[in-house]
Scaffold this active site. Structure first.
Site, PDB file in Angstrom:
ATOM      1  N   THR A  19      91.590  20.067  52.916  1.00  0.00           N
ATOM      2  CA  THR A  19      93.098  19.740  53.400  1.00  0.00           C
ATOM      3  C   THR A  19      93.815  20.760  53.650  1.00  0.00           C
ATOM      4  O   THR A  19      94.718  20.531  54.116  1.00  0.00           O
ATOM      5  CB  THR A  19      93.301  18.652  52.179  1.00  0.00           C
ATOM      6  OG1 THR A  19      92.316  17.388  52.067  1.00  0.00           O
ATOM      7  CG2 THR A  19      94.813  18.122  52.449  1.00  0.00           C
ATOM      8  N   TYR A  32      93.514  12.097  58.421  1.00  0.00           N
ATOM      9  CA  TYR A  32      93.722  13.325  58.941  1.00  0.00           C
ATOM     10  C   TYR A  32      92.552  14.164  58.840  1.00  0.00           C
ATOM     11  O   TYR A  32      91.588  13.408  58.173  1.00  0.00           O
ATOM     12  CB  TYR A  32      94.513  14.202  57.949  1.00  0.00           C
ATOM     13  CG  TYR A  32      94.064  14.398  56.543  1.00  0.00           C
ATOM     14  CD1 TYR A  32      94.108  13.389  55.582  1.00  0.00           C
ATOM     15  CD2 TYR A  32      93.488  15.664  56.325  1.00  0.00           C
ATOM     16  CE1 TYR A  32      93.582  13.800  54.378  1.00  0.00           C
ATOM     17  CE2 TYR A  32      92.967  15.859  55.080  1.00  0.00           C
ATOM     18  CZ  TYR A  32      93.004  14.998  54.017  1.00  0.00           C
ATOM     19  OH  TYR A  32      92.506  15.277  52.970  1.00  0.00           O
ATOM     20  N   THR A  98      89.813  20.115  47.989  1.00  0.00           N
ATOM     21  CA  THR A  98      89.793  19.689  46.608  1.00  0.00           C
ATOM     22  C   THR A  98      88.637  18.886  46.144  1.00  0.00           C
ATOM     23  O   THR A  98      88.245  19.137  44.745  1.00  0.00           O
ATOM     24  CB  THR A  98      90.977  19.073  46.298  1.00  0.00           C
ATOM     25  OG1 THR A  98      90.798  17.830  46.824  1.00  0.00           O
ATOM     26  CG2 THR A  98      92.189  19.933  46.637  1.00  0.00           C
ATOM     27  N   ASP A  99      87.899  18.236  46.755  1.00  0.00           N
ATOM     28  CA  ASP A  99      87.055  17.251  46.393  1.00  0.00           C
ATOM     29  C   ASP A  99      85.797  17.975  45.651  1.00  0.00           C
ATOM     30  O   ASP A  99      85.145  17.382  44.652  1.00  0.00           O
ATOM     31  CB  ASP A  99      86.159  16.446  47.395  1.00  0.00           C
ATOM     32  CG  ASP A  99      86.900  15.704  48.214  1.00  0.00           C
ATOM     33  OD1 ASP A  99      88.214  15.412  47.762  1.00  0.00           O
ATOM     34  OD2 ASP A  99      86.756  14.873  49.458  1.00  0.00           O
ATOM     35  N   LYS A 171      89.005  17.587  39.122  1.00  0.00           N
ATOM     36  CA  LYS A 171      89.733  16.766  39.871  1.00  0.00           C
ATOM     37  C   LYS A 171      89.850  15.519  39.262  1.00  0.00           C
ATOM     38  O   LYS A 171      88.916  14.867  38.981  1.00  0.00           O
ATOM     39  CB  LYS A 171      89.126  16.567  41.223  1.00  0.00           C
ATOM     40  CG  LYS A 171      90.221  15.828  42.323  1.00  0.00           C
ATOM     41  CD  LYS A 171      89.542  15.906  43.695  1.00  0.00           C
ATOM     42  CE  LYS A 171      90.757  15.288  44.646  1.00  0.00           C
ATOM     43  NZ  LYS A 171      90.347  15.199  45.992  1.00  0.00           N
ATOM     44  N   GLU A 288      73.303  14.842  19.220  1.00  0.00           N
ATOM     45  CA  GLU A 288      72.772  14.040  18.213  1.00  0.00           C
ATOM     46  C   GLU A 288      71.628  14.361  17.681  1.00  0.00           C
ATOM     47  O   GLU A 288      70.621  14.904  18.162  1.00  0.00           O
ATOM     48  CB  GLU A 288      72.752  12.730  18.741  1.00  0.00           C
ATOM     49  CG  GLU A 288      74.005  12.160  19.315  1.00  0.00           C
ATOM     50  CD  GLU A 288      73.843  10.868  19.991  1.00  0.00           C
ATOM     51  OE1 GLU A 288      72.778  10.609  20.552  1.00  0.00           O
ATOM     52  OE2 GLU A 288      74.918  10.101  20.402  1.00  0.00           O
TER      53      GLU A 288
HETATM   54  C1  SIN Z   1      90.687  17.818  50.066  1.00  0.00           C
HETATM   55  O1  SIN Z   1      91.029  19.167  50.416  1.00  0.00           O
HETATM   56  O2  SIN Z   1      91.870  17.389  49.330  1.00  0.00           O
HETATM   57  C2  SIN Z   1      89.844  16.856  50.336  1.00  0.00           C
HETATM   58  C3  SIN Z   1      89.041  17.105  51.531  1.00  0.00           C
HETATM   59  C4  SIN Z   1      88.226  18.166  51.008  1.00  0.00           C
HETATM   60  O3  SIN Z   1      87.742  18.280  49.813  1.00  0.00           O
HETATM   61  O4  SIN Z   1      87.679  18.831  52.043  1.00  0.00           O
END
Ligand code: SIN
Length: 332
Positions: A19, A32, A98-99, A171, A288
């Site tokens: 992103t 997007y 971010t994924d 995340k 455990e």
């Molecule tokens: C993002 O970057 O927030 C989502 C899409 C991705 O991980 O490429």
């Protein structure tokens, strides 16, 4: 590769997409495409801010991070090792979706020496969205990568004004630019703005060599996400041929229905490495007493997706000793 005549930090920027390089074509549209802006274009935009650094960019990939895996990790490891060996480079920034940023950050943390700052950065909103966070996060990441205080903290992830250690970063939201990531169990290890950087605590990996070898060849390790009433048949259905290991994203502290546990005990006795993690966002899974008799590993503070990365690296080096595997999970 670099001009070392000036004293400003020289930062190697490795772009993979996500992103942060995404475009919506409208400031307010929800849909997007990630990975639309090239590294040249991005660095041209950064140049407008006149940062006191020299940025040297390389396009590793330009994809959504759901498609990042062993090939991109190999390219990143190779480029980062080259940058670490280059005396003209002070730090490395990796732009990333971010994924799966937490998985790339953790893998790199395990397979790179702690010799120069390595910072992973992403964004929650595409570059042309109103309130886009990409440039803010990137400039913060460059600030961290330029700082000698980042040395010995391993790979870190910068989102918003927070610096998180790769082992802790996760995340936790799909919306929101300030609190999409959290550090667990240790919280932020630093706070950063383009003009200020404060570290919390001392570095813990000063000059440490790479902890794991990485050849790009990782065994497949499935994650079994437990739901109430789930059938034990699923265990065998998700295992690949010649399975070596499995991560259980268990309920609560890594628990699972009795029938699933019994099948996994059988498989563990036959040599399958079974790691009990938790599907709970901030789940801690301690050992455990039954883990000894069952032959299971407790994931401790690692979530299922990070447990998978660590187990893949352990299995790639043919580690089969349960005590050694548990120790690796105790001290990631
Ligand atoms: C993002 O970057 O927030 C989502 C899409 C991705 O991980 O490429």
């Amino acid at each position: 590769m670099t001009d070392i005549s000036s004293k400003i930090p020289h930062i190697c920027v490795l772009a993979t997409g996500g992103t942060i390089a995404g475009m919506a074509g409208s400031a307010t549209r929800h849909e997007y495409l990630p990975g639309q802006i090239s590294i040249e274009d991005w660095l041209g935009r950064v140049a407008e801010f006149g940062l006191p650094v020299k940025l040297i960019g390389t396009q590793i990939a330009n994809i959504g991070s759901e498609d990042i895996g062993p090939d991109t990790w190999t390219a990143l490891q190779t480029s980062i090792n080259a940058a670490m060996a280059d005396e003209g480079i002070d730090g490395i920034v990796v732009t990333h979706g971010t994924d799966t940023a937490e998985e790339t950050a953790f893998l790199l943390d395990l397979v790179l020496p702690a010799r120069k700052p390595v910072v992973i950065v992403g964004a929650m909103r595409p570059a042309d969205a109103v309130g886009s966070d990409g440039m803010r996060n990137f400039v913060n990441a460059v600030r961290v990568a330029s700082d000698a205080g980042a040395l010995g903290r391993g790979v870190v992830l910068v989102m918003g004004d927070r610096v998180l250690a790769a082992r802790d970063a996760r995340k936790v939201r799909t919306r929101g630019t300030d609190d999409a990531f959290r550090g667990f169990p240790r919280g932020s290890i630093g706070l950063v703005t383009p003009s200020a950087l404060e570290w919390f605590g001392n570095p813990w990996r000063q000059d440490e060599p790479a902890r794991y070898a990485y050849s790009g060849d990782l065994p497949e390790v499935p994650i079994l996400y437990i739901g109430a009433g789930m059938s034990a048949d699923l265990v065998d259905r998700i295992l690949p041929n010649d399975p070596l290991g499995i991560i259980v994203a268990g309920v609560g502290e890594g628990n699972m229905p009795k029938a699933i546990r019994e099948r996994l005990v059988e498989l563990a006795k036959a040599g399958l490495i079974v790691v009990r993690a938790s599907r709970v966002d901030e789940g801690l899974v301690d050992r455990e007493p039954e883990d000894d008799s069952n032959g299971f590993i407790a994931a401790r503070a690692l979530n299922p997706q990070k447990s998978r990365i660590l187990l893949q690296l352990l299995l790639a080096k043919k580690e089969g000793d349960l005590n050694a595997i548990q120790t690796a999970f105790d001290n990631p």
